[in-house]
Write a protein that holds these residues in place. Structure first.
Motif, mmCIF file in Angstrom:
data_model
loop_
_atom_site.group_PDB
_atom_site.id
_atom_site.type_symbol
_atom_site.label_atom_id
_atom_site.label_comp_id
_atom_site.label_asym_id
_atom_site.label_seq_id
_atom_site.Cartn_x
_atom_site.Cartn_y
_atom_site.Cartn_z
ATOM 1 N N LEU A 1 6.126 5.620 -1.726
ATOM 2 C CA LEU A 1 6.864 5.153 -0.737
ATOM 3 C C LEU A 1 8.264 4.822 -1.837
ATOM 4 C CD1 LEU A 1 7.993 5.605 1.626
ATOM 5 C CD2 LEU A 1 7.346 3.006 2.239
ATOM 6 N N HIS A 2 8.274 4.031 -2.689
ATOM 7 C CA HIS A 2 8.832 3.032 -3.520
ATOM 8 C C HIS A 2 10.582 3.001 -2.741
ATOM 9 C CE1 HIS A 2 6.808 5.796 -7.169
ATOM 10 N NE2 HIS A 2 6.891 6.657 -6.530
ATOM 11 N N LYS A 3 9.875 1.341 -2.023
ATOM 12 C CA LYS A 3 11.134 0.858 -1.576
ATOM 13 C C LYS A 3 11.139 -0.559 -2.598
ATOM 14 C CE LYS A 3 12.140 1.400 3.229
ATOM 15 N NZ LYS A 3 12.652 1.574 3.334
ATOM 16 N N GLN A 4 12.066 -0.939 -1.806
ATOM 17 C CA GLN A 4 12.224 -2.367 -2.514
ATOM 18 C C GLN A 4 12.059 -3.242 -1.175
ATOM 19 O OE1 GLN A 4 12.542 -2.700 -5.689
ATOM 20 N NE2 GLN A 4 12.607 -0.545 -6.078
ATOM 21 N N VAL B 1 10.357 -6.697 9.811
ATOM 22 C CA VAL B 1 9.843 -4.916 9.966
ATOM 23 C C VAL B 1 10.465 -4.438 8.676
ATOM 24 C CG1 VAL B 1 10.409 -5.587 12.454
ATOM 25 C CG2 VAL B 1 12.450 -5.246 10.887
ATOM 26 N N PHE B 2 9.993 -3.209 8.066
ATOM 27 C CA PHE B 2 10.642 -2.310 7.441
ATOM 28 C C PHE B 2 10.758 -0.995 7.660
ATOM 29 C CE2 PHE B 2 5.883 -2.130 5.934
ATOM 30 C CZ PHE B 2 6.471 -0.582 5.477
ATOM 31 N N TYR B 3 11.774 -0.314 8.196
ATOM 32 C CA TYR B 3 11.997 1.279 8.402
ATOM 33 C C TYR B 3 11.206 1.704 7.154
ATOM 34 C CZ TYR B 3 14.404 -0.274 12.177
ATOM 35 O OH TYR B 3 14.868 -1.486 13.149
ATOM 36 N N SER C 1 13.789 -6.168 -1.303
ATOM 37 C CA SER C 1 14.800 -6.783 -0.112
ATOM 38 C C SER C 1 14.517 -5.860 1.151
ATOM 39 C CB SER C 1 16.279 -6.301 -0.872
ATOM 40 O OG SER C 1 16.397 -4.602 -1.289
ATOM 41 N N GLU C 2 13.980 -4.726 1.151
ATOM 42 C CA GLU C 2 14.260 -4.195 2.529
ATOM 43 C C GLU C 2 13.985 -4.215 3.511
ATOM 44 O OE1 GLU C 2 14.871 0.177 2.596
ATOM 45 O OE2 GLU C 2 14.410 0.350 0.015
ATOM 46 N N PHE C 3 13.320 -5.836 4.240
ATOM 47 C CA PHE C 3 12.606 -6.369 4.755
ATOM 48 C C PHE C 3 13.687 -7.303 5.115
ATOM 49 C CE2 PHE C 3 8.064 -6.232 2.321
ATOM 50 C CZ PHE C 3 7.202 -6.189 3.485
ATOM 51 N N GLY C 4 12.970 -7.181 7.113
ATOM 52 C CA GLY C 4 14.514 -7.661 7.630
ATOM 53 C C GLY C 4 14.248 -8.223 8.845
ATOM 54 N N THR C 5 14.060 -8.841 9.992
ATOM 55 C CA THR C 5 14.275 -10.222 10.769
ATOM 56 C C THR C 5 14.688 -9.011 11.921
ATOM 57 O OG1 THR C 5 13.896 -11.793 9.364
ATOM 58 C CG2 THR C 5 13.707 -12.514 11.806
ATOM 59 N N GLU C 6 13.955 -8.727 12.946
ATOM 60 C CA GLU C 6 14.364 -8.554 14.842
ATOM 61 C C GLU C 6 13.829 -9.167 15.257
ATOM 62 O OE1 GLU C 6 14.067 -4.320 14.530
ATOM 63 O OE2 GLU C 6 15.474 -3.658 12.701
ATOM 64 N N HIS C 7 14.677 -9.436 16.098
ATOM 65 C CA HIS C 7 14.222 -9.808 17.638
ATOM 66 C C HIS C 7 13.977 -9.147 19.093
ATOM 67 C CE1 HIS C 7 14.953 -14.003 16.061
ATOM 68 N NE2 HIS C 7 16.249 -13.345 14.988
ATOM 69 N N ARG C 8 13.373 -9.469 19.016
ATOM 70 C CA ARG C 8 12.743 -7.735 20.422
ATOM 71 C C ARG C 8 11.614 -8.896 21.410
ATOM 72 N NH1 ARG C 8 14.396 -2.981 19.077
ATOM 73 N NH2 ARG C 8 14.460 -2.533 16.340
ATOM 74 N N ASP C 9 12.172 -8.304 22.664
ATOM 75 C CA ASP C 9 11.026 -9.619 23.701
ATOM 76 C C ASP C 9 10.860 -11.296 23.250
ATOM 77 O OD1 ASP C 9 11.342 -6.620 25.139
ATOM 78 O OD2 ASP C 9 9.728 -6.261 23.782
ATOM 79 N N GLY C 10 12.596 -11.882 23.160
ATOM 80 C CA GLY C 10 11.655 -13.109 23.162
ATOM 81 C C GLY C 10 10.982 -13.525 21.513
ATOM 82 N N GLU D 1 0.720 -1.510 -0.114
ATOM 83 C CA GLU D 1 -0.074 -0.121 0.235
ATOM 84 C C GLU D 1 0.954 0.871 -0.327
ATOM 85 O OE1 GLU D 1 -2.729 2.215 3.223
ATOM 86 O OE2 GLU D 1 -2.936 0.683 3.476
ATOM 87 N N PHE D 2 1.803 1.178 0.777
ATOM 88 C CA PHE D 2 2.643 2.511 0.852
ATOM 89 C C PHE D 2 3.038 2.703 -0.312
ATOM 90 C CE2 PHE D 2 3.272 2.035 5.747
ATOM 91 C CZ PHE D 2 2.551 2.553 6.357
ATOM 92 N N ASN D 3 4.159 1.409 -0.737
ATOM 93 C CA ASN D 3 4.720 2.102 -1.766
ATOM 94 C C ASN D 3 3.602 2.096 -3.278
ATOM 95 O OD1 ASN D 3 7.433 1.417 -1.824
ATOM 96 N ND2 ASN D 3 6.959 -0.897 -1.933
ATOM 97 N N ALA D 4 2.325 1.630 -3.846
ATOM 98 C CA ALA D 4 1.266 2.393 -4.402
ATOM 99 C C ALA D 4 1.406 4.149 -4.520
ATOM 100 C CB ALA D 4 0.299 1.769 -4.394
#
Length: 129
Positions: A91-94, A110-112, A96-105, A85-88
């Motif tokens: 926003l124009h992000k790829q 994620v993406f920023y 590949s900008e998704f990541g995985t983060e570990h928080r509180d177990g 939705e943001f890209n439509a």
């Protein structure tokens, strides 16, 4: 299925007082790209606006703070749909900008997004298991 914002957490502890230099210049990005709507505006003490989307509200204000040192984290449902939705919306992000983060177990996909006003936003969806 549509991506939704479920919870908001300000990096400095206050998602209702995020600093922007120029409120009028900042609002179009939030409305057009991120899909927020203006809930209220005020010129008292300093210019500010409350923005709403889905289950959350954030506040942006010309409060003298440094926007490059602040932002907000959002817990999301259907992260990939939200990203699309943001890209439509411009926003124009790829992907590949998704990541995985570990928080509180827990693992979070994620993406920023860094807004033109300098505020940084974390969008994360908790992963099963």
């Amino acid at each position: 299925m549509k991506g939704t914002l479920e919870k908001a957490f300000g990096y400095q502890g206050d998602n209702m007082n995020l600093p922007v230099r120029d409120l009028a210049a900042s609002l179009p990005f939030y409305e057009t790209v991120l899909g927020f709507h203006v809930v209220s505006r005020s010129d008292a003490a300093h210019k500010s606006a409350v923005l709403g989307r889905d289950h959350v509200q954030i506040g942006v204000a010309e409060n003298g703070g440094d926007s490059t040192q602040d932002g907000c984290a959002f817990h999301v449902k259907n992260l990939e749909s939200l990203f699309a939705e943001f890209n439509a919306n411009g926003l124009h992000k790829q992907l590949s900008e998704f990541g995985t983060e570990h928080r509180d177990g827990a693992a979070w996909k994620v993406f920023y997004v860094v807004a033109p006003d300098g505020l940084c936003y974390w969008f994360g969806e908790r992963q099963a298991g």
